[in-house]
Every structure is written in C-alpha cells, then in structure tokens.
Design an enzyme around this catalytic site. Sequence first.
Site, PDB file in Angstrom:
ATOM      1  N   TRP A 138      75.376  15.377  -9.195  1.00  0.00           N
ATOM      2  CA  TRP A 138      75.333  13.949  -9.530  1.00  0.00           C
ATOM      3  C   TRP A 138      76.211  13.746 -10.777  1.00  0.00           C
ATOM      4  CZ3 TRP A 138      71.474  11.405 -13.172  1.00  0.00           C
ATOM      5  CH2 TRP A 138      71.508  10.013 -13.056  1.00  0.00           C
ATOM      6  N   ASP A 219      65.519  18.829 -11.330  1.00  0.00           N
ATOM      7  CA  ASP A 219      65.663  17.385 -11.172  1.00  0.00           C
ATOM      8  C   ASP A 219      65.105  17.042  -9.790  1.00  0.00           C
ATOM      9  OD1 ASP A 219      66.378  14.767 -11.055  1.00  0.00           O
ATOM     10  OD2 ASP A 219      68.524  15.063 -11.335  1.00  0.00           O
ATOM     11  N   LYS A 254      63.307   6.246  -5.887  1.00  0.00           N
ATOM     12  CA  LYS A 254      63.666   6.246  -4.464  1.00  0.00           C
ATOM     13  C   LYS A 254      62.418   6.317  -3.573  1.00  0.00           C
ATOM     14  CE  LYS A 254      67.630   7.519  -6.340  1.00  0.00           C
ATOM     15  NZ  LYS A 254      68.988   7.126  -6.334  1.00  0.00           N
TER      16      LYS A 254
HETATM   17  C1  LMR Z   1      73.066   7.720  -6.799  1.00  0.00           C
HETATM   18  O1  LMR Z   1      73.399   8.895  -6.969  1.00  0.00           O
HETATM   19  O2  LMR Z   1      73.703   6.951  -6.063  1.00  0.00           O
HETATM   20  C2  LMR Z   1      71.860   7.183  -7.486  1.00  0.00           C
HETATM   21  O3  LMR Z   1      71.166   8.204  -8.092  1.00  0.00           O
HETATM   22  C3  LMR Z   1      72.160   6.033  -8.349  1.00  0.00           C
HETATM   23  C4  LMR Z   1      72.748   6.426  -9.660  1.00  0.00           C
HETATM   24  O4  LMR Z   1      72.148   6.089 -10.679  1.00  0.00           O
HETATM   25  O5  LMR Z   1      73.813   7.042  -9.689  1.00  0.00           O
END
Ligand code: LMR
Length: 401
Positions: A138, A219, A254
């Site tokens: 991420w 996480d 989520k």
């Molecule tokens: C995502 O990865 O799309 C979500 O977790 C939203 C974000 O905050 O990036």
Amino acid sequence: MSETVLDQPSAFPRLDRQAPDALLGLITLYKRDERPEKVDLGVGVYRDETGLTPIMQAVKAAEARLWQDQATKSYLGAEGDAAYTQLLAQLVFGPAIAASDGLTGVQTPGGTGALRLGAELIARARPDATVWIGTPTWPNHGPIFERAGLRTQLHRFYVPGTSSIDFEGMMADLVHAKPGDILLIHGCCHNPTGADFSEDQWADLVTLCDRSAVIPFIDLAYQGLGDDLDADASATRALLKWLPNALVAYSCDKNFGLYRERVGAFWFKAASPAMAEIARSNLLLLARSLWSMPPDHGAAIVRTILETPELSADWRLELSRMRVRINDLRRALAAGHPALTPIAEQRGMFAMLPISGEAVIALREERGIYMAGNGRINICGLTLSSIDMFLDGLRPYLPNA
Ligand code: LMR
C-alpha cells in the site's frame, strides 16, 4: 494580512509543492469523466452489484440506537472507547489472546492512525530499528513510518509477471534484518496484490521472527473479506501466540463499511504484563499529542454492533454476502484469460493485473476504466454484467500465456 505573509517566499523556504496522492487523485479524475460507461476500479471501497457503497444494515440500526440512547458526547480520553477495543480484540484475536495481560490496545482514527501510532511507538522505543516492507505494498506504508523518523527497507515479495509470491527472495532479503527490526506484514487480503501467504509460509515467518528476534507489525484491514472472519485472522493469532512481541494495526473501515468515520485500533503484544503497561502509558502520551482523542461515532457503532447479538448476526451475514460477491467476481475474472488465473486463488478487494503503466493509462483514456498506476484493480468495482466489457478492453494488454 496573514495571506501576504504566507505568500512571501522566505516565510517557509523549505516548503515545496507536493504532487497530490495518486490513489486519492483517481477519485477526482473519475468524477470528472462524463462517459456513462466509465468503470471505477480505483480506491478500495466495497461496491455492490449496482455500483453503490451501501451503509450496512447493522450500521444503520446501530446508529438509530445511538441516536436514541446516547446520553452524552463528553470526552472519553486518549484511549477512545475501551469497550469497543475490548470487543474488537475478541473478534480479532479470539477470547484467549484478547484476555491476556500482555496485550494492550487503544482505539485509533482508522488503520492509518493505528499504523502511525505504532510507528511513533517504535521510534520512541527503538529509533535504530529498520522497518522491512515487502514490495509492492500500500503506497502509504513507507511514508507513515518514514514521517515518524524511521528507516524503511524494501524486501522482495511479489513477482508481477507470474502473479505469485517470491517467498525465497523475501526470506533471502530478510536474512539481513537485525534483532529488533520490524517486519510489516499484511494479515490477510494483501493490498495491492491479493496474494496471501500459504500456511507453510506463515509458519516459516513465525520461525524467522522467532530466530532473528524480528518483531512483526501486522496490518489487518480486511478481516472477513477473504475467507471468513476467523480464517482471515488466523495468521495474526499464530504470530501473537508464538512470538513474545507483536504490533497490530486494525481497520474497521472496510469490513463495517465505515470508511469516512475512520475507525481503527492498535494493539501491542508485550513479552510481559509490566512491559504492556509501560507501552500503554507511551501509547496514551503519543495519541494525546497526535490527535488527543480518536473520533467516537464510528467506534460507538462498531461497539453497539458487537455487543448486540442480533446486530452482530446481521453484520456477519451482510459481510459474508460481500465476501461471496468478491470471490464470485474473482472466479469470473480468472476464467477470462489465462494470465488472470491466479486471481481466483487470491483474496480480498484487490488484484494486480500483469499490465504496463502505459496500458493503465490507455484503458483510462480510451475505455474510461480507472485503476491504480501499478495495475491494481478494486475487484468489487466490477459487476458480473460489466466484466465482459472490462475483459474485452483488457485482453490486448495482457501477456500471452
Ligand atoms: C486503498 O488502498 O485504496 C484504500 O486503503 C484507501 C486508501 O486510503 O488508500
């Protein structure tokens, strides 16, 4: 008057203009697109078959109860809603670990707040620690740790070409981790790849952390959206069971559909109850200077659901329907092209398509299909009826099997 001062270039000489966040920027780009056939596979929010991100029924019912019964909105303190954190701990860890003296947790503003709080705790406790992060991950992970002053180091995790985990490469990179370093791990439903470790690989990770005294920071943002609530938490439970220390960042955004309410929690599992107490006092101090107290409404909703059996049952049912929809879409995608086959076995909201950055732009400009620059799609942005149109657009860019 103050504007004039701020306009002077010398007032903040080290401040440069920053590019907007690429993932969040997709929301604006998509809104501006006037093509009716456009498809939003960008930011990770659940969408139903009609393209909506509904408020879950149990959430609406809990809000109605709060509206009726909540007697005050006075401050709760830096730990937030303690009953929420305790009920959530049971859901995440199961009753035995949740009741252990070595575990301490606080409510946080979303999973991001939990990650940042954990990062600040590490920066206080072990400023020389390196945080090991698999690639890809991420995009906010690196900045969260780096802005807390910590050093990050990428390790191998996933090979986009084969859509599989490079576990050997990962283990080879982690040989260089020092005792007390931190290993960031996605507890389930890996973002952006959907590729989760096998049971054997999880066992190897426990052994690695144990032998090298590396501390896992898990996480967990998608519990219940992979296989089921217990299965999605099983790796987290194993890490906490077998290792003396662990950190956990959790998000309810989520699985309760509470995105903008920012509902999360952070837990620290310490080697002893005394250490847990010391850590807790530091967490409260850090939270106080970061956000003073977390926002209440979302956590009060989750608490109300978890403490009310009929709302809990309703929430679990709706969550399982969401999961079934995602996994049906996974199978339909996987059947669409040999290069997409691994998607059926992967889990969670995301898959990373084996296509180039140019293909991502071409699909957006020519077809109105929006996805992250690395080819990550939010699977639930598709519907069983739009999937064929999506696959037709995608096929020319996919590698031959
Ligand atoms: C995502 O990865 O799309 C979500 O977790 C939203 C974000 O905050 O990036």
